[in-house]
Write an enzyme that holds these catalytic residues in place. Sequence first.
Site, PDB file in Angstrom:
ATOM      1  N   ASP A   4      -5.127  20.637  25.609  1.00 38.21           N
ATOM      2  CA  ASP A   4      -6.276  20.869  26.491  1.00 38.21           C
ATOM      3  C   ASP A   4      -7.492  21.194  25.636  1.00 38.21           C
ATOM      4  O   ASP A   4      -7.424  22.056  24.751  1.00 38.21           O
ATOM      5  CB  ASP A   4      -5.993  22.056  27.427  1.00 38.21           C
ATOM      6  CG  ASP A   4      -4.995  21.698  28.520  1.00 38.21           C
ATOM      7  OD1 ASP A   4      -4.589  20.524  28.588  1.00 38.21           O
ATOM      8  OD2 ASP A   4      -4.615  22.602  29.295  1.00 38.21           O
ATOM      9  N   ASP A   7      -2.043  14.318  40.186  1.00 37.75           N
ATOM     10  CA  ASP A   7      -1.627  15.719  40.336  1.00 37.75           C
ATOM     11  C   ASP A   7      -1.131  15.898  41.762  1.00 37.75           C
ATOM     12  O   ASP A   7      -1.890  15.693  42.714  1.00 37.75           O
ATOM     13  CB  ASP A   7      -2.812  16.667  40.095  1.00 37.75           C
ATOM     14  CG  ASP A   7      -3.268  16.668  38.637  1.00 37.75           C
ATOM     15  OD1 ASP A   7      -2.528  16.131  37.784  1.00 37.75           O
ATOM     16  OD2 ASP A   7      -4.352  17.206  38.360  1.00 37.75           O
TER      17      ASP A   7
END
Lengths: 253, 206
Positions: free
Chosen positions: A12, A131
């Site tokens: 990330d 997601d």
Amino acid sequence: MTVRIRVIPCLDVANGRVVKGVNFVDLQDAGDPVEQAQAYDAAGADELCFLDITASHENRDTIIDVVRRTAEVCFMPVTVGGGVRTADDARALLMAGADKVAVNSAAVSRPEVVSDIATRFGSQCMVASIDARKVEEGRWEIFTHGGRTPTGIDALEHAVRMADLGAGELLVTSMDRDGTRDGYDLELTRTLADAVSIPVVASGGVGNLDHLVEGVTKGHANAVLAASIFHFGQYSIADAHAALRAAKLPARA
Amino acid sequence: MAETIALIDFGAGNLHSVHNALIAAGAGDVAVTADPTMVARADRIILPGVGAFGACRDALVAIDGMVAAMDRRVRGEAIPFLGICVGMQMLADKGIEFGEHDGLGWISGTVKAIEPASDEIKIPHMGWNDVTPTEGHDLLESGEAYYLHGYHFDAVNEADILAKTSHGGPLVSAVGRDNIVGVQFHPEKSQAYGLAFLKRFLEWKP
């Protein structure tokens, strides 16, 4: 043999700096995504994923610069996700050295961006990032904006639509499992993987090597993504490959 | 005297990655170029390419004099040539992807969609897979390389196939003849195997 199951560490990145990154090797600058990418390149990762979690779209140049500098020193395939809204966003990343771009929220609000990217740059580089959260037994819905925003869209229908529009891969993340270390949502992964003819990456919830193996054997994924188990040195990429091979799955030597 | 490597720039997505990998593999003077006069005097030529066959071919042909310069230097004067991914596929007679498009016609064959034998075989062919040389070739060693493609090179002449791989059936991994070689895999993304391959190409004396 056949094409190998891919083991993909995910970093990330926010404003050009790694959030919760690698600490299995001594790094000069623990926040430098390029140095972390090099550690995974040296470790034999099959691909690398950068997820840009920078909130503002004005900072696109930052992630592009990260990709460019990574491509100068890493000779592994790189997927970049986060904030890709248009085919021009994708182009900038691909020209900087990314091999694939993952499109998430934009593919929900404006699905034609998927066919735009596939037509201009090829399906092979167009990853639809999904997601999903479970809403009832055997049914999942798409959530956007880091899993916070419900859309009411059925995950299975969305997955099939993404493939029809020209996506070359699905990155399926269970928002229920993400960060739990309880393992992938295998039912979600399998339901989507069995419905499309493109490869699927399982994501969200890995806590041990068995979870990676199950992602393939029970989730029917073609690639397994994980973050913390690799970043903190709990397991190496070589350990992951060995676990896959021990389960009679094709993995890189 | 140092050699000049011409890396042809027609806007291919993997241009910079190939450039970076060539430098890492030890190339000295790499000219990233869209200039046919540069190609006409290069010592080695590399043609990258990703994405759709027709789009790559159109972009290459749009550079005035480029294909003619490549043809003269590679097929006339026999300098070493490497095509990568769609840069390899463009060597074929034609490609069938969003319509039918002419290729360079240097290696007989057609580029067409991979047709999997079963539903379990996912397309695109994406990931690390074998490079299995069909017979001895200076550049090709057995190993694992990274592939990323939904279309494959269906070669007419078995002798032009330098290496194969397998994804729900055999697929061509490399084609070539004499001073020409093309690889379906991405050496620029194949870590140690890829850099070693590029190093061999830089030293190749066909």
